[in-house]
Design a protein around this motif. Structure first.
Motif, mmCIF file in Angstrom:
data_model
loop_
_atom_site.group_PDB
_atom_site.id
_atom_site.type_symbol
_atom_site.label_atom_id
_atom_site.label_comp_id
_atom_site.label_asym_id
_atom_site.label_seq_id
_atom_site.Cartn_x
_atom_site.Cartn_y
_atom_site.Cartn_z
ATOM 1 N N ALA A 158 0.906 -1.140 -0.347
ATOM 2 C CA ALA A 158 -0.076 0.612 0.189
ATOM 3 C C ALA A 158 1.066 1.499 0.060
ATOM 4 N N ARG A 159 1.015 1.952 -1.140
ATOM 5 C CA ARG A 159 1.297 2.685 -1.311
ATOM 6 C C ARG A 159 2.870 2.750 -0.690
ATOM 7 N N ASP A 160 3.238 2.265 -1.502
ATOM 8 C CA ASP A 160 5.323 1.281 -0.997
ATOM 9 C C ASP A 160 5.572 0.565 0.297
ATOM 10 N N HIS A 161 4.428 0.683 1.170
ATOM 11 C CA HIS A 161 4.603 0.074 2.105
ATOM 12 C C HIS A 161 4.223 -1.040 2.175
ATOM 13 N N GLU A 162 4.591 -2.230 2.445
ATOM 14 C CA GLU A 162 4.124 -3.217 3.043
ATOM 15 C C GLU A 162 2.406 -3.637 4.382
ATOM 16 N N ASP A 163 1.678 -3.412 4.133
ATOM 17 C CA ASP A 163 0.629 -3.377 4.580
ATOM 18 C C ASP A 163 -0.134 -4.244 5.679
ATOM 19 N N PRO A 164 0.468 -4.555 6.578
ATOM 20 C CA PRO A 164 0.031 -5.215 8.180
ATOM 21 C C PRO A 164 -1.258 -5.538 8.254
ATOM 22 N N GLN A 165 -1.656 -4.568 8.093
ATOM 23 C CA GLN A 165 -3.548 -4.699 8.423
ATOM 24 C C GLN A 165 -4.548 -6.051 6.959
ATOM 25 N N ALA A 166 -3.733 -6.095 5.823
ATOM 26 C CA ALA A 166 -4.484 -6.274 4.587
ATOM 27 C C ALA A 166 -3.480 -8.003 5.022
ATOM 28 N N LEU A 167 -2.061 -7.538 5.607
ATOM 29 C CA LEU A 167 -1.847 -9.055 5.656
ATOM 30 C C LEU A 167 -1.977 -10.226 6.959
ATOM 31 N N ILE A 168 -2.345 -9.503 7.771
ATOM 32 C CA ILE A 168 -3.257 -10.167 8.582
ATOM 33 C C ILE A 168 -4.709 -10.943 8.294
ATOM 34 N N ALA A 169 -5.316 -9.485 7.627
ATOM 35 C CA ALA A 169 -6.423 -10.074 7.079
ATOM 36 C C ALA A 169 -6.768 -11.520 5.968
ATOM 37 N N ALA A 170 -5.003 -11.556 4.806
ATOM 38 C CA ALA A 170 -5.109 -12.548 4.525
ATOM 39 C C ALA A 170 -5.212 -13.392 5.225
ATOM 40 N N SER A 171 -4.703 -13.782 5.992
ATOM 41 C CA SER A 171 -4.102 -14.616 7.001
ATOM 42 C C SER A 171 -5.006 -15.089 7.856
ATOM 43 N N ARG A 172 -6.327 -14.368 8.517
ATOM 44 C CA ARG A 172 -7.334 -14.661 8.892
ATOM 45 C C ARG A 172 -8.184 -15.373 8.059
ATOM 46 N N ALA A 208 -7.239 -16.600 5.035
ATOM 47 C CA ALA A 208 -6.795 -18.700 4.673
ATOM 48 C C ALA A 208 -6.599 -19.469 5.755
ATOM 49 N N GLY A 209 -6.268 -18.864 7.346
ATOM 50 C CA GLY A 209 -5.905 -20.031 8.112
ATOM 51 C C GLY A 209 -4.760 -20.031 7.791
ATOM 52 N N ALA A 210 -3.973 -19.240 7.643
ATOM 53 C CA ALA A 210 -2.304 -19.563 7.402
ATOM 54 C C ALA A 210 -1.054 -19.484 8.498
ATOM 55 N N LYS A 211 -0.456 -20.613 8.410
ATOM 56 C CA LYS A 211 0.081 -20.518 9.423
ATOM 57 C C LYS A 211 1.316 -19.505 9.654
ATOM 58 N N LEU A 212 1.874 -19.064 8.371
ATOM 59 C CA LEU A 212 3.024 -17.920 8.867
ATOM 60 C C LEU A 212 2.612 -16.726 8.416
ATOM 61 N N THR A 213 2.435 -15.582 8.726
ATOM 62 C CA THR A 213 2.520 -13.905 8.099
ATOM 63 C C THR A 213 3.794 -13.367 7.834
ATOM 64 N N PRO A 243 -3.947 -14.025 13.604
ATOM 65 C CA PRO A 243 -5.078 -14.953 13.905
ATOM 66 C C PRO A 243 -4.465 -16.743 15.036
ATOM 67 N N SER A 244 -5.760 -17.144 15.506
ATOM 68 C CA SER A 244 -5.066 -18.078 16.117
ATOM 69 C C SER A 244 -4.098 -19.714 15.479
ATOM 70 N N GLY A 245 -2.793 -19.768 15.622
ATOM 71 C CA GLY A 245 -2.231 -21.478 15.047
ATOM 72 C C GLY A 245 -1.219 -20.473 14.364
ATOM 73 N N GLY A 246 -0.953 -19.385 14.235
ATOM 74 C CA GLY A 246 -0.490 -18.597 13.153
ATOM 75 C C GLY A 246 0.727 -17.786 13.979
#
Lengths: 370, 370
Positions: free
Chosen positions: A138-152, A154-159, A185-188
């Motif tokens: 997002a505007r040349d920054h990694e986007d922590p909120q979007a990363l966590i949202a995608a992680s939740r 997908a039930g991601a193991k790692l972010t 997310p839990s388990g992540g």
């Protein structure tokens, strides 16, 4: 030809590699680079005490290094105010990322990163059969909120999140990172790559809290400590996770002299401060060189600066080629839209004099072939 | 406590490690060893040219090492008369074994080794979920025919054979090894660990033939070249298999100074010959010390000698403890019946003087507590 005895997973992996080294480019060119400012190495070098320690260790290199990296690990524990059993030392962050992915990611498991973030993480995820999902910058920054949202989702193991980011040099403050950790997310697990954090302003790194099971922090002697060629990184995390590295790591994999060098480097705080000053000065100089060429330097908290070339990836790539023709080694982001920039590592005054002299003509020629 | 996020495979792995380093023992004892002759390190040290190269490289350690290890790999290719694309350089044989197992062994795949052979191989096989089958030693030698027979019966992907063997120091001639290679089952691969081969008599190593898809040869700078702490090993094998390492290895994992040191060491043939002479002399001395104590030294082609203590594993372990009490660090085989021996690395004259002085009393005390 692929060896038919490889596992199905190994057969599926690409033969390409994340990075080609500058030496390979020099061999292909037939001549060395005059300015090596492409690999985010620290041209200001390691502490003289670290150099002395490594030189002293050379004659003792017939001994294996301590497989527990006891002295270094305990010094790091004191330095950071965390228990020693919350730290594992490994063969650079690259090596530690490999172990971590191996421990956590089974084939098919979802993993989240940013499109265009550090490719070696993705290399390891693919290498263990993980399913790599990406979110845009997002505007040349990694986007922590979007990363966590995608992680939740997908039930991601790692972010994965680098702060400061590589290749853009942008960063978030500690509060933003803490909010991301709180939302894991839990388990992540949040993989917080802080390779460049020593260069960043106060308030960039959240306090270290290895009792928090939701995050593992990765640090290195390759950047601010100027020891990229030594291969010493470390991870700080919850003791149960850190203990798991013992099940898979190459126990005798740490170079003995590198351990001694890292220990000496850690103890030389004035040198670290000196390096950070030099890096800050070089960042400013790169920004001025960019501005004088009509380009925009993206603010950076690392030892490199991404310079927006004002076009697309093809233009930036031509600038890269033109700089190489003038014996300047730089790199660039891999993914659009970040690939409109070139990434220039903080060089010496001489390196940046050369850059200042070369950039206007390089840009002109790159535009001319548009 | 095990982190619940680990993969099922990682959760299944033991938390124990193959070897405890001498430094850990020294920390536990509260004092250093006076004779460090337990880890098959080369007390005669690396070539002075290698030491100089590593010292020179210390100030340049801010640069990553060449990820292709081009110069070292090409020098090795010339040295051995094989194509450079049949060689991969890695973080010691331990690191290369890890990559190899990862490439070839899927969970459940059968792998064959000897009961009591080099445990780090088994560590990697377990680590990737392989099914490790063992055959017994035959009169303190690994048994190539039995290994191949077991491999054929199980359809094993990998068969491990060290020549000379560690921990016993015994060896086979090239003809025996060639017969084993010729009998490797289709789809299988012989992992020929030649870590100690430079110490062995002429005619121990078969000619290198990387066009043969049935074997991969492992070599190291840790033993005869005296650079255990540097972590430089290499594998020689068929190009298609060697190329596969690029898919999984830690590309920037090689220490820059270590690469320079290995290159210099390779070019110093007289030093290698000197070390081999010293090792042969030390082997003879260890055999004499054993004989003077009424014990039998098992003939060795490596830089260590297994000394049969004339009892069982418990007796040998007590001898080990008694020697440690006299500040002598040695190790012993892990598995019966080889564990009736202690394994003494070739030390300096001073190391072996200390051993000669300590062994009779150590043996007497060990027997007294029988």
């Amino acid at each position: 030809m692929t060896d038919p005895r490889l596992t199905a997973l190994a057969r599926s992996l690409p033969a390409t590699v994340p990075f080609v080294g500058p030496e390979a480019q020099e061999r292909a060119r037939g001549r060395p680079f005059a300015a090596r400012i492409g690999a985010n190495e620290n041209v200001f070098g390691p502490s003289p005490r670290a150099i002395a320690a490594m030189r002293d260790a050379a004659a003792e290199i017939w001994r294996y290094g301590d497989p527990e990296s006891h002295d270094l690990r305990h010094a790091l524990a004191r330095h950071h105010g965390v228990p020693p059993d919350c730290i594992v030392v490994g063969e650079g962050i690259d090596g530690l990322l490999g172990y971590l992915v191996r421990l956590i990611v089974a084939p098919g498991d979802a993993v989240v990163t940013s499109a265009g973030a550090y490719p070696t993480f993705g290399y390891h995820v693919a290498g263990y059969g993980g399913r790599l999902l990406t979110v845009p910058y997002a505007r040349d920054h990694e986007d922590p909120q979007a990363l966590i949202a995608a992680s939740r989702a997908a039930g991601a193991k790692l972010t994965y999140l680098a702060n400061p980011d590589n290749p853009m040099g942008t960063w978030h403050d500690a509060e933003t990172i803490l909010a991301a950790i709180a939302a894991v997310p839990s388990g992540g697990l949040l993989v917080l790559d802080e390779a460049y954090v020593e260069f960043a302003p106060e308030g960039t790194a959240p306090p270290l809290d290895p009792s928090d099971p939701r995050v593992i922090r990765l640090r290195t002697f390759s950047k601010a400590y100027g020891m990229a060629g030594a291969r010493v990184g470390y991870a700080i995390g919850p003791a149960a996770l850190i203990a798991a590295f013992e099940r898979v790591r190459n126990h005798f994999g740490m170079n003995r002299a590198a351990q001694a060098g890292a220990l000496a480097a850690l103890e030389d705080a004035p040198w670290l401060a000196h390096v950070c000053d030099e890096v800050a000065r070089a960042r400013g100089r790169i920004a001025r060189i960019a501005a004088e060429t009509g380009l925009t330097a993206i603010p950076s908290a690392a030892n490199f600066v991404a310079v927006d070339c004002g076009g697309d990836g093809a233009l930036a790539r031509r600038v890269l080629v033109e700089l190489a023709a003038q014996d300047i080694f730089v790199r660039m982001p891999f993914v659009a839209p970040q690939d409109r920039a070139i990434r220039i590592s903080c060089g010496t005054e001489a390196d940046l004099d050369r850059l200042a002299a070369a950039l206007p003509a390089a840009l002109k020629r790159a535009r001319a072939t548009d």
